[in-house]
Design a protein around this motif. Structure first.
Motif, short mmCIF file in Angstrom:
data_model
loop_
_atom_site.label_atom_id
_atom_site.label_comp_id
_atom_site.label_asym_id
_atom_site.label_seq_id
_atom_site.Cartn_x
_atom_site.Cartn_y
_atom_site.Cartn_z
N TYR A 181 52.35 -22.28 33.42
CA TYR A 181 51.69 -23.55 33.13
C TYR A 181 51.83 -24.51 34.30
N ASP A 182 50.73 -25.10 34.69
CA ASP A 182 50.73 -26.14 35.71
C ASP A 182 49.63 -27.13 35.36
N PRO A 183 49.98 -28.34 34.96
CA PRO A 183 48.96 -29.31 34.55
C PRO A 183 47.99 -29.64 35.67
N ALA A 184 48.42 -29.46 36.93
CA ALA A 184 47.55 -29.76 38.06
C ALA A 184 46.66 -28.57 38.43
N GLY A 185 46.96 -27.39 37.89
CA GLY A 185 46.16 -26.22 38.17
C GLY A 185 46.32 -25.67 39.57
N GLN A 186 47.40 -26.02 40.26
CA GLN A 186 47.61 -25.56 41.63
C GLN A 186 48.46 -24.31 41.70
N ASP A 187 49.51 -24.24 40.89
CA ASP A 187 50.39 -23.07 40.87
C ASP A 187 50.52 -22.59 39.43
N GLY A 188 49.40 -22.36 38.82
CA GLY A 188 49.38 -21.99 37.42
C GLY A 188 48.10 -22.51 36.79
N ASP A 189 48.07 -22.55 35.47
CA ASP A 189 46.86 -22.91 34.74
C ASP A 189 47.18 -23.99 33.71
N PRO A 190 46.36 -25.04 33.62
CA PRO A 190 46.61 -26.09 32.64
C PRO A 190 46.07 -25.74 31.25
N HIS A 191 45.27 -24.68 31.16
CA HIS A 191 44.62 -24.37 29.89
C HIS A 191 45.20 -23.13 29.21
N ILE A 192 45.21 -21.99 29.92
CA ILE A 192 45.77 -20.75 29.37
C ILE A 192 46.97 -20.35 30.21
N PHE A 193 48.10 -20.14 29.56
CA PHE A 193 49.33 -19.88 30.30
C PHE A 193 50.26 -19.02 29.47
#
Length: 335
Positions: free
Chosen positions: A158-170
């Motif tokens: 999970y990454d809310p910024a979407g830079q090192d992960g995904d804010p939607h599916i994690f």
């Protein structure tokens, strides 16, 4: 007035109880912390089962599902979490459940898994083209799904910024990593001070960010009288590989080195150097217990640099070397 974010977790026969109760307790504790501050709750918490009523867990006791998942309007949910369990093949072959998850995904803001729950998301095709992690013992099974970038050494994706992960599916790693994921979700919603307050209240280790190796650092101590010191203590566990000399710490805290040393001594009863060594040692111990990396990698990740520095610190504090410690307390590896 802020709207309530509705957080739901699935439950099914032989579900891992901590996969469910651990993350949900974090959200419940956020409501408790807000109540102490005279604020309304932020979260509505729901347990969804095959039917409303008791759901037997892998521990032998039952959890009480509020409603059947098929009766829930997905658009009413903010976050849906899918836990792991003992026999995931049953859930992975449940076409009605998989269809419901696929139809739910575009309607919720956040959609995540705990532990081996990632296998259910994979079976539903929701992890295609995405990065994913899971419990260390299920990494191979998850890797059998083509099109998923499996990273077994992550805490969560999970990454809310979407830079090192995904804010939607994690996804998240084994069992207690679900608690870390929930803390990250709360931090994104309500800020880091709230996440720290929950960690202290639950006597948890506040772990490093999800994209980093799966180990815990020392829990941030009780609030310090010196705000700059409190901020520094929260910063140190996430930067163990950086220069943590007295001069570097003083620069980070925007304090004179002598003033920083005095603050450490007065509020923690230990100097900056010994404090940093203690945090690094705890991080190294956890990595070795989880069998996540070699001695050399552990030394590098935790800021000891050379394995010999790590060995000396282990003998100094634990009277045992890191290799022997890993053999005694580490998880068994699979051939």
């Amino acid at each position: 007035m802020e709207s309530i974010r509705h957080i739901a977790c699935l439950a099914f026969a032989d579900v891992m109880s901590l996969d469910v109760t651990g993350p949900l307790q974090v959200f419940a504790s956020a409501n408790d912390e807000r109540a102490r501050q005279g604020l309304p709750p932020s979260y509505g918490i729901h347990l969804l089962g095959p039917e409303a009523g008791p759901v037997k867990t892998s521990a032998g006791f039952a959890l009480m599902a509020d409603r059947a998942w098929r009766e829930v309007d997905p658009a009413s949910l903010d976050t849906l979490l899918v836990p792991g369990g003992m026999d995931m093949q049953i859930q992975c072959r449940d076409q009605e459940l998989l269809d419901w998850l696929r139809s739910t995904e575009p309607q919720v803001r956040r959609f995540g898994s705990i532990c081996s729950g990632a296998l259910i998301l994979a079976a539903a095709g929701l992890l295609d083209g995405r990065q994913a992690t899971t419990h260390w013992s299920d990494v191979e099974a998850l890797s059998c799904h083509e099109g998923i970038e499996v990273t077994g050494d992550r805490l969560h994706t999970y990454d809310p910024a979407g830079q090192d992960g995904d804010p939607h599916i994690f996804t998240s790693a084994g069992v207690t990593a679900g608690i870390d994921l929930a803390l990250a979700l709360v931090e994104a919603d309500l800020g880091r001070p709230m996440a720290l307050a929950i960690a202290r209240r639950l006597v948890l280790f506040l772990r490093r960010q999800g994209g980093q190796t799966q180990f815990s650092a020392l829990l941030t101590p009780e609030p310090c009288r010196t705000p700059k010191l409190a901020a520094l203590l929260a910063w140190i566990p996430a930067n163990l590989g950086a220069d943590l000399s007295l001069e570097a710490l003083a620069a980070q805290a925007k304090m004179a080195p002598r003033s920083l040393s005095r603050a450490f001594a007065q509020e923690l009863g230990v100097g900056p150097g010994k404090y940093v060594e203690r945090v690094r040692l705890e991080a190294a111990r956890t990595l070795l217990q989880d069998s996540q990396a070699s001695i050399a990698t552990v030394a590098r990740l935790t800021g000891f640099g050379h394995p010999e520095n790590l060995r000396r610190t282990f003998h100094k504090h634990l009277s045992v070397g890191p290799q022997e410690y890993a053999q005694r307390f580490g998880r068994p590896t699979h051939n």
